[in-house]
Write a protein that holds these residues in place. Structure first.
Motif, short mmCIF file in Angstrom:
data_model
loop_
_atom_site.label_atom_id
_atom_site.label_comp_id
_atom_site.label_asym_id
_atom_site.label_seq_id
_atom_site.Cartn_x
_atom_site.Cartn_y
_atom_site.Cartn_z
N GLN A 4 0.83 -1.20 0.00
CA GLN A 4 0.00 0.00 0.00
C GLN A 4 0.87 1.26 0.00
OE1 GLN A 4 -3.29 0.42 -0.42
NE2 GLN A 4 -3.31 -1.77 -0.83
N VAL A 5 1.97 1.21 0.71
CA VAL A 5 2.91 2.34 0.72
C VAL A 5 3.40 2.60 -0.70
CG1 VAL A 5 5.15 3.17 1.53
CG2 VAL A 5 3.61 2.03 3.13
N ALA A 6 3.82 1.55 -1.38
CA ALA A 6 4.32 1.70 -2.75
C ALA A 6 3.21 2.17 -3.69
CB ALA A 6 4.91 0.39 -3.24
N ALA A 7 2.01 1.63 -3.52
CA ALA A 7 0.89 1.98 -4.40
C ALA A 7 0.46 3.44 -4.21
CB ALA A 7 -0.28 1.04 -4.16
N GLN A 8 0.64 3.96 -3.01
CA GLN A 8 0.20 5.32 -2.69
C GLN A 8 1.39 6.28 -2.55
OE1 GLN A 8 -3.05 6.29 -2.48
NE2 GLN A 8 -3.61 4.22 -3.10
N LYS A 9 2.49 5.98 -3.23
CA LYS A 9 3.73 6.71 -3.01
C LYS A 9 3.61 8.20 -3.26
CE LYS A 9 5.66 5.63 -7.53
NZ LYS A 9 6.74 4.96 -8.24
N ASP A 10 2.83 8.63 -4.24
CA ASP A 10 2.70 10.06 -4.51
C ASP A 10 2.05 10.77 -3.33
OD1 ASP A 10 3.84 9.72 -7.04
OD2 ASP A 10 1.89 9.48 -8.01
N LYS A 11 0.97 10.22 -2.84
CA LYS A 11 0.27 10.83 -1.71
C LYS A 11 1.12 10.78 -0.45
CE LYS A 11 -4.08 11.10 0.59
NZ LYS A 11 -5.41 11.34 0.19
N ILE A 12 1.77 9.64 -0.22
CA ILE A 12 2.61 9.50 0.97
C ILE A 12 3.75 10.50 0.96
CG2 ILE A 12 4.26 7.94 2.11
CD1 ILE A 12 2.22 5.69 1.49
N TRP A 13 4.42 10.65 -0.19
CA TRP A 13 5.52 11.61 -0.26
C TRP A 13 5.01 13.03 -0.01
CZ3 TRP A 13 10.32 11.47 0.69
CH2 TRP A 13 11.12 12.55 0.39
N GLN A 14 3.87 13.36 -0.58
CA GLN A 14 3.29 14.69 -0.37
C GLN A 14 3.03 14.93 1.12
OE1 GLN A 14 -0.54 15.24 -2.24
NE2 GLN A 14 -0.52 17.43 -1.90
N LEU A 15 2.48 13.93 1.79
CA LEU A 15 2.21 14.06 3.23
C LEU A 15 3.50 14.20 4.03
CD1 LEU A 15 -0.67 11.46 3.53
CD2 LEU A 15 -0.88 13.96 3.75
N ILE A 16 4.51 13.41 3.69
CA ILE A 16 5.80 13.52 4.39
C ILE A 16 6.39 14.91 4.19
CG2 ILE A 16 8.21 12.72 4.35
CD1 ILE A 16 7.06 9.86 3.90
#
Length: 75
Positions: A4-16
């Motif tokens: 899920q982390v890999a699949a949502q990488k764009d959103k996760i990076w934006q949040l980080i």
């Protein structure tokens, strides 16, 4: 979870980038290293850093309480 982390990488990076705190709860022997590796891969992709710099980044995240673990030894 790492999938899920890999699949949502764009959103996760934006949040980080916006200061998110990453909480990882679960199996510390299998799941947590895979989640960490997925986050390191995202950081490398976004910044062009090498492996050593990415490891320092995730360690710094932990040192600033932005990568928080609640894990146990899995079997």
């Amino acid at each position: 979870m790492q999938h899920q982390v890999a699949a949502q990488k764009d959103k996760i990076w934006q949040l980080i980038e916006q200061g998110a705190i990453v909480y990882v709860c679960g199996d510390g022997g299998k799941m947590e290293p895979d989640v960490k590796a997925a986050l390191v891969a995202i950081q490398r992709e976004r910044t062009g850093s090498d492996e050593a710099a990415a490891i320092r980044w995730i360690e710094d995240m932990g040192g600033r309480n932005r990568y928080v673990l609640d894990v146990w030894a899995g079997g």
